[in-house]
Design an enzyme around this catalytic site. Structure first.
Site, PDB file in Angstrom:
ATOM      1  N   CYS A 156       0.933  -1.239  -0.050  1.00  0.00           N
ATOM      2  CA  CYS A 156       0.122   0.166  -0.067  1.00  0.00           C
ATOM      3  C   CYS A 156       0.896   1.197   0.009  1.00  0.00           C
ATOM      4  O   CYS A 156       0.503   2.476  -0.197  1.00  0.00           O
ATOM      5  CB  CYS A 156      -0.705   0.096   1.243  1.00  0.00           C
ATOM      6  SG  CYS A 156      -2.159  -1.298   0.935  1.00  0.00           S
TER       7      CYS A 156
HETATM    8  N1  COA Z   1     -19.063  -8.315  10.679  1.00  0.00           N
HETATM    9  C1  COA Z   1     -19.482  -8.436  11.932  1.00  0.00           C
HETATM   10  N2  COA Z   1     -18.694  -8.740  12.953  1.00  0.00           N
HETATM   11  C2  COA Z   1     -17.492  -8.721  12.872  1.00  0.00           C
HETATM   12  C3  COA Z   1     -16.867  -8.852  11.451  1.00  0.00           C
HETATM   13  C4  COA Z   1     -17.815  -8.527  10.361  1.00  0.00           C
HETATM   14  N3  COA Z   1     -17.628  -8.556   8.999  1.00  0.00           N
HETATM   15  N4  COA Z   1     -15.495  -8.910  11.426  1.00  0.00           N
HETATM   16  C5  COA Z   1     -15.020  -8.940  12.668  1.00  0.00           C
HETATM   17  N5  COA Z   1     -16.273  -8.834  13.502  1.00  0.00           N
HETATM   18  C6  COA Z   1     -16.444  -9.076  14.987  1.00  0.00           C
HETATM   19  C7  COA Z   1     -15.333  -9.830  15.579  1.00  0.00           C
HETATM   20  O1  COA Z   1     -15.785 -11.143  15.457  1.00  0.00           O
HETATM   21  C8  COA Z   1     -15.156  -9.171  16.888  1.00  0.00           C
HETATM   22  O2  COA Z   1     -16.150  -9.838  17.758  1.00  0.00           O
HETATM   23  P1  COA Z   1     -15.842 -10.058  19.421  1.00  0.00           P
HETATM   24  O3  COA Z   1     -15.776  -8.689  19.749  1.00  0.00           O
HETATM   25  O4  COA Z   1     -17.311 -10.620  19.954  1.00  0.00           O
HETATM   26  O5  COA Z   1     -14.626 -10.988  19.155  1.00  0.00           O
HETATM   27  C9  COA Z   1     -15.338  -7.927  16.793  1.00  0.00           C
HETATM   28  O6  COA Z   1     -16.327  -7.771  15.469  1.00  0.00           O
HETATM   29  C10 COA Z   1     -14.063  -6.885  16.657  1.00  0.00           C
HETATM   30  O7  COA Z   1     -13.319  -7.639  15.790  1.00  0.00           O
HETATM   31  P2  COA Z   1     -11.889  -6.726  15.446  1.00  0.00           P
HETATM   32  O8  COA Z   1     -11.185  -7.542  14.719  1.00  0.00           O
HETATM   33  O9  COA Z   1     -11.107  -6.585  16.661  1.00  0.00           O
HETATM   34  O10 COA Z   1     -12.407  -5.418  14.650  1.00  0.00           O
HETATM   35  P3  COA Z   1     -11.620  -4.174  14.610  1.00  0.00           P
HETATM   36  O11 COA Z   1     -12.249  -2.894  15.392  1.00  0.00           O
HETATM   37  O12 COA Z   1     -10.215  -4.087  14.964  1.00  0.00           O
HETATM   38  O13 COA Z   1     -11.841  -3.767  13.031  1.00  0.00           O
HETATM   39  C11 COA Z   1     -10.422  -3.899  11.085  1.00  0.00           C
HETATM   40  C12 COA Z   1     -11.388  -4.642  12.171  1.00  0.00           C
HETATM   41  C13 COA Z   1      -9.900  -4.791   9.926  1.00  0.00           C
HETATM   42  C14 COA Z   1     -11.476  -2.945  10.269  1.00  0.00           C
HETATM   43  C15 COA Z   1      -9.354  -3.037  11.810  1.00  0.00           C
HETATM   44  O14 COA Z   1      -8.449  -3.750  12.530  1.00  0.00           O
HETATM   45  C16 COA Z   1      -8.524  -2.399  10.976  1.00  0.00           C
HETATM   46  O15 COA Z   1      -8.836  -1.721   9.768  1.00  0.00           O
HETATM   47  N6  COA Z   1      -7.198  -2.497  11.102  1.00  0.00           N
HETATM   48  C17 COA Z   1      -6.155  -2.008  10.288  1.00  0.00           C
HETATM   49  C18 COA Z   1      -6.148  -2.670   9.008  1.00  0.00           C
HETATM   50  C19 COA Z   1      -5.345  -2.195   7.773  1.00  0.00           C
HETATM   51  O16 COA Z   1      -5.147  -0.990   7.895  1.00  0.00           O
HETATM   52  N7  COA Z   1      -4.671  -2.800   7.030  1.00  0.00           N
HETATM   53  C20 COA Z   1      -3.819  -2.514   6.222  1.00  0.00           C
HETATM   54  C21 COA Z   1      -4.233  -3.145   5.081  1.00  0.00           C
HETATM   55  S1  COA Z   1      -3.445  -1.793   3.693  1.00  0.00           S
END
Ligand code: COA
Length: 373
Positions: A156
């Site tokens: 990225c």
């Molecule tokens: N729909 C509903 N719930 C979901 C889900 C979905 N698609 N995906 C995950 N969840 C749930 C999880 O199971 C978790 O449930 P729990 O609390 O009961 O265990 C909860 O939502 C939180 O999950 P988590 O993975 O901690 O979410 P988050 O707030 O960290 O968001 C991302 C996830 C991926 C959006 C976030 O971590 C992120 O964007 N990180 C940076 C990613 C990034 O920039 N990557 C670089 C690529 S270039």
């Protein structure tokens, strides 16, 4: 040393878009079918059931509401769940080459340049169609003129690395005009069966022209005040697709040859790293947050960008200071900060400063300080 100028940008947006509701409906159909097929094992406690995704979660966790894609039907078909892309013959242009040309044409038009003016073509993106011939050489051939081309992949952060590479060529005098292009088909490396990440990426292509200031009208574009790149090895964003796959003694699963991330860890590691990088880079040019009118940040996650901007500015950023395209485009990898720049740079007054930053797998990050001419 010569002064490099970012003189123009171009954007190609694929015509089809998928909303969160459409994506979630397809994913949940897949989940229901999976749980039905494996009902006996799930009831016996031998297999974990899959859980539904939710549009509300996606919007809240990422800021993404839709994404443009190269093939909507294939991605949304629960029996396929990936874009279906027609196999091209060796004598046909690749899809990424076509996208590159669609972004290059408006970029050159905006700069008042033609193919004959270009010395080098850099393709900077996360995923390339093949090891060789380089996509940049194919793009250069489609463009015509006498440039040379090469590919560059730093996930990225690729556009920031591409801009520094182009600027270094201008600064050293080895080229006068360099086209940097970011054809991203992110949906082809996204696992649409993975609930944690199926919503993240979209497809797009951006182009940027970097020129020697001596050749550019005094009021056109942005002076590249400075560029800074950094990397720090991490497995928290990884894709194990590669040319050794067929030779490996333990065959890899399909999921392992696609985008895999530990999103929480990425969020915690990369946000602070990027904020510190930008502050230090500004400091190295005797600039402070007070000098910064705009941040054109990589569009990975709205919450991460809010944190980065707050740390850079020392207070929450306004929408005008940190514009976003998450909602419409999703994460388009290297192209994303260039989209934001393309859409939200025209209103800066001469002398005003903004910072473009790309960051992601590697980890890799880059900062480009730009001053409106
Ligand atoms: N729909 C509903 N719930 C979901 C889900 C979905 N698609 N995906 C995950 N969840 C749930 C999880 O199971 C978790 O449930 P729990 O609390 O009961 O265990 C909860 O939502 C939180 O999950 P988590 O993975 O901690 O979410 P988050 O707030 O960290 O968001 C991302 C996830 C991926 C959006 C976030 O971590 C992120 O964007 N990180 C940076 C990613 C990034 O920039 N990557 C670089 C690529 S270039």
């Amino acid at each position: 040393m010569k002064q490099a100028v970012l003189s123009a940008t171009g954007l190609y947006t694929p015509p089809e878009s998928i909303s969160n509701d459409e994506l979630v409906a397809s994913f949940n159909t897949y989940v229901d079918r999976y749980n039905e097929t494996h009902a006996a094992e799930i009831a016996a406690g031998e297999r974990a059931p899959l859980s539904h995704s939710s549009a509300e979660f996606i919007t809240k966790a990422s800021g993404i509401e839709s994404r443009y894609v190269v093939d909507k039907a294939g991605i949304l078909d629960p029996d396929t769940m990936h874009p279906r892309i027609r196999t091209r013959g060796n004598d046909e242009p690749s899809l990424q080459c076509e996208m590159a040309m669609a972004a290059i044409e408006p970029c050159l038009a905006a700069a008042g340049r033609t193919a004959a003016d270009i010395d080098a073509v850099l393709v900077a993106c996360s995923n390339l169609p093949r090891p060789y011939p380089a996509l940049a050489v194919e793009v250069q051939s489609a463009l015509g003129g006498g440039a040379f081309g090469f590919d560059l992949n730093v996930a990225c952060a690729s556009a920031a690395f591409g801009i520094q590479t182009a600027a270094d060529m201008i600064r050293s005098g080895s080229a006068r005009r360099v086209l940097m292009v970011n054809p991203e088909i992110c949906t082809a490396h996204l696992n649409f069966r993975d609930r944690d990440s199926h919503f993240i990426f979209g497809d797009v292509c951006t182009a940027a022209l970097i020129e020697d200031a001596d050749d550019v009208a005094p009021s056109q574009g942005f002076d590249i005040v400075g560029t800074h790149l950094q990397t720090q090895f991490s497995n928290n964003i990884r894709n194990n697709f590669g040319f050794l796959n067929r030779t490996e003694t333990q065959p890899r699963t399909d999921a392992d040859r696609l985008f895999v991330q530990n999103g929480r860890k990425v969020f915690k590691d990369v946000g602070p790293m990027v904020a510190e990088m930008i502050v230090d880079h500004l400091g190295a040019h005797a600039l402070t947050a007070a000098d910064v009118r705009r941040l054109w940040l990589h569009q990975a996650n709205i919450n991460m960008n809010t944190l980065i901007a707050k740390r850079v500015l020392g207070r929450p950023a306004t929408a005008a200071e940190m514009p976003s395209v998450f909602a419409e485009y999703g994460n388009t990898s290297s192209a994303s900060p260039v989209i934001v720049f393309h859409q939200y740079a025209g209103d800066l007054a001469p002398g005003e400063i903004g910072v473009m930053s790309g960051f992601g797998a590697g980890y890799s990050a880059g900062s480009v300080i730009l001053r409106r001419r």
